[in-house]
Design a protein around this motif. Sequence first.
Motif, PDB file in Angstrom:
ATOM      1  N   MET A  53      43.259  25.176  43.127  1.00  0.00           N
ATOM      2  CA  MET A  53      43.453  26.147  42.056  1.00  0.00           C
ATOM      3  C   MET A  53      43.358  25.380  40.739  1.00  0.00           C
ATOM      4  O   MET A  53      42.985  25.924  39.719  1.00  0.00           O
ATOM      5  CB  MET A  53      44.811  26.839  42.170  1.00  0.00           C
ATOM      6  CG  MET A  53      45.013  27.637  43.448  1.00  0.00           C
ATOM      7  SD  MET A  53      43.833  28.967  43.656  1.00  0.00           S
ATOM      8  CE  MET A  53      44.588  30.213  42.638  1.00  0.00           C
ATOM      9  N   PHE A  94      52.673  33.067  45.753  1.00  0.00           N
ATOM     10  CA  PHE A  94      52.971  32.796  44.351  1.00  0.00           C
ATOM     11  C   PHE A  94      54.366  33.284  43.951  1.00  0.00           C
ATOM     12  O   PHE A  94      54.948  34.141  44.606  1.00  0.00           O
ATOM     13  CB  PHE A  94      51.962  33.524  43.454  1.00  0.00           C
ATOM     14  CG  PHE A  94      50.535  33.148  43.709  1.00  0.00           C
ATOM     15  CD1 PHE A  94      49.938  32.118  43.018  1.00  0.00           C
ATOM     16  CD2 PHE A  94      49.787  33.837  44.655  1.00  0.00           C
ATOM     17  CE1 PHE A  94      48.616  31.774  43.253  1.00  0.00           C
ATOM     18  CE2 PHE A  94      48.465  33.505  44.895  1.00  0.00           C
ATOM     19  CZ  PHE A  94      47.877  32.468  44.195  1.00  0.00           C
ATOM     20  N   ASN A  98      51.755  38.674  43.106  1.00  0.00           N
ATOM     21  CA  ASN A  98      50.324  38.940  42.876  1.00  0.00           C
ATOM     22  C   ASN A  98      49.698  39.813  43.950  1.00  0.00           C
ATOM     23  O   ASN A  98      48.566  39.583  44.370  1.00  0.00           O
ATOM     24  CB  ASN A  98      49.530  37.637  42.756  1.00  0.00           C
ATOM     25  CG  ASN A  98      50.028  36.769  41.613  1.00  0.00           C
ATOM     26  OD1 ASN A  98      50.783  37.250  40.762  1.00  0.00           O
ATOM     27  ND2 ASN A  98      49.621  35.531  41.579  1.00  0.00           N
TER      28      ASN A  98
ATOM     29  N   GLY B 120      47.444  36.375  37.401  1.00  0.00           N
ATOM     30  CA  GLY B 120      47.855  36.238  38.802  1.00  0.00           C
ATOM     31  C   GLY B 120      46.946  36.977  39.768  1.00  0.00           C
ATOM     32  O   GLY B 120      46.802  36.578  40.918  1.00  0.00           O
ATOM     33  N   GLN B 121      46.317  38.055  39.311  1.00  0.00           N
ATOM     34  CA  GLN B 121      45.408  38.814  40.172  1.00  0.00           C
ATOM     35  C   GLN B 121      44.160  37.990  40.484  1.00  0.00           C
ATOM     36  O   GLN B 121      43.681  37.968  41.606  1.00  0.00           O
ATOM     37  CB  GLN B 121      45.022  40.136  39.499  1.00  0.00           C
ATOM     38  CG  GLN B 121      46.186  41.102  39.377  1.00  0.00           C
ATOM     39  CD  GLN B 121      46.582  41.680  40.722  1.00  0.00           C
ATOM     40  OE1 GLN B 121      45.763  42.179  41.464  1.00  0.00           O
ATOM     41  NE2 GLN B 121      47.856  41.593  41.040  1.00  0.00           N
ATOM     42  N   GLU B 123      44.127  34.765  40.447  1.00  0.00           N
ATOM     43  CA  GLU B 123      44.596  33.662  41.284  1.00  0.00           C
ATOM     44  C   GLU B 123      44.721  34.098  42.729  1.00  0.00           C
ATOM     45  O   GLU B 123      44.336  33.362  43.634  1.00  0.00           O
ATOM     46  CB  GLU B 123      45.961  33.196  40.782  1.00  0.00           C
ATOM     47  CG  GLU B 123      45.913  32.621  39.385  1.00  0.00           C
ATOM     48  CD  GLU B 123      46.714  31.353  39.279  1.00  0.00           C
ATOM     49  OE1 GLU B 123      47.868  31.365  39.728  1.00  0.00           O
ATOM     50  OE2 GLU B 123      46.176  30.368  38.765  1.00  0.00           O
ATOM     51  N   ALA B 124      45.265  35.306  42.934  1.00  0.00           N
ATOM     52  CA  ALA B 124      45.462  35.776  44.306  1.00  0.00           C
ATOM     53  C   ALA B 124      44.124  35.914  45.019  1.00  0.00           C
ATOM     54  O   ALA B 124      43.986  35.526  46.176  1.00  0.00           O
ATOM     55  CB  ALA B 124      46.204  37.103  44.294  1.00  0.00           C
ATOM     56  N   GLY B 125      43.135  36.450  44.321  1.00  0.00           N
ATOM     57  CA  GLY B 125      41.813  36.585  44.912  1.00  0.00           C
ATOM     58  C   GLY B 125      41.213  35.230  45.244  1.00  0.00           C
ATOM     59  O   GLY B 125      40.705  35.004  46.341  1.00  0.00           O
TER      60      GLY B 125
END
Lengths: 257, 221
Positions: A53, A94, A98, B120-121, B123-125
């Motif tokens: 990430m 997280f 999310n 965060g959306q 990141e989640a993907g």
Amino acid sequence: MNAILRIENLHKRFGDLTVLAGIDAAVEAGETVVLLGSSGSGKSTLLRCINFMETPTEGRITLHGRLVGEERGGVMRYRESELCKLRTRIGMVFQHFNLFPHMTVLRNIMEGQVTVLKRGAAEAAAKAREQLARVGLSDKADEYPARLSGGQKQRVAIARALAMDPDMMLFDEVTSALDPELVGEVLKTMRRLTEEGMTMVVVTHELGFAYHVANRVLFLDQGVILEQGEPQQVLKEPATQRMREFLDGHSLFKLPD
Amino acid sequence: MEHTWDFAAILANWRVLWVGLQGTLIVFAATVTLGLGGGLLVGVCRYAKTPLLRLPSMAFVEVFRNTPVLVQIIWFYYAFPILTGIEVNPFLAAVLGISLNTMAFSAEIYRAGIQSIEPGQWEAGRALGMAYQQTLRRIILPVAIKRILPALTNRGIEVFKMSTLASVVAYVETLNQAKLIADLNFNPIESYTAVALIFFAVLYPAVQGTYILERMLRKSE
């Protein structure tokens, strides 16, 4: 040694700011490793480097004995397609859940399976229900995330990551945004995973979880690992002044025994 | 001054206006599709990391947002053919002018919508192994578009009314036809009032429909 993950000389800099200053660590299959440290110590960044990430500035990450990326002219290069594939094998949960707000719980857990792993809808749905049962939320399959409590949301997020059949799970302060009374159900779910033999790297402030569940604790300070070892040893008999201060800060208002 | 309202000539010529309304609806259908659809494309490029996509789309937005649609239509009709040798009929000139302008405006709406989504959306993907395009299409846009729907329908209403600008190049639409009636019957007051009434009669129910749509979408959350 049966190391799933090996991290060598990992550095991460954001501009002038050095967050990680040379991390060496390995995680063995079935192990639960807890990363401790104050905010700014680099523990979250380290976790986020494991599944890219964040892209490390320097250093090497080896997964299942295979180096991630290619070394060219002394610099590591990473292809996005390789990283995407790698991320399917490493689940991440997280702090702020999310979850996808426009999808039901079931759809949330199916999404990665269908879009990335190309599983059929029926197979993905069956797998999703299986994982929902595993986190104890079978009755919430058709709810939208907005209707769930924080603890339930986080358990759905765990199920979503598990449905990808990952080799390893990363947890990034997953109880920090929860009401205290909801922390327990999430930690219990995580403990179950440890007992089932899932390989886990956990960033948390829950010292109790580290003490009772972790196989190993790494204490980070200013971007390096200052102490590491079994939790009973590291948490009970810290070797450094810095670690003692950290533990004192956490137990300042503990109830008397 | 007294004016005696007399709609007899309008009613007698309702077919002329009906032909005009059809022209209006055709221009609207073309421009709203191209404008809002193309706007999505430009808006996504406007947000892209690579300058190869970002800079041209930024330039596009600035050019078409900061020049009048009326001028664009006239330019495409009179100047473009002389400069390029490509024939442009009134319909095409109107569609180009209105669509490009709408693309520029709606691109900004889409961009704002995409930027309103929590990081965060993304990141989640990404953490699930989804590629940028997949996350954008399946996670980000569905929520973003729902959020900007009021702004988009507003644009749609604007586009419908902008269709009257096509009359400047004598495209057969409602205003152009009303002008024809006014010229022949010396009744501009009634003719142009009729145009306003027709637009209101079409738009008002349509707008009510979008309110219902928005309420329905909000309920599904």
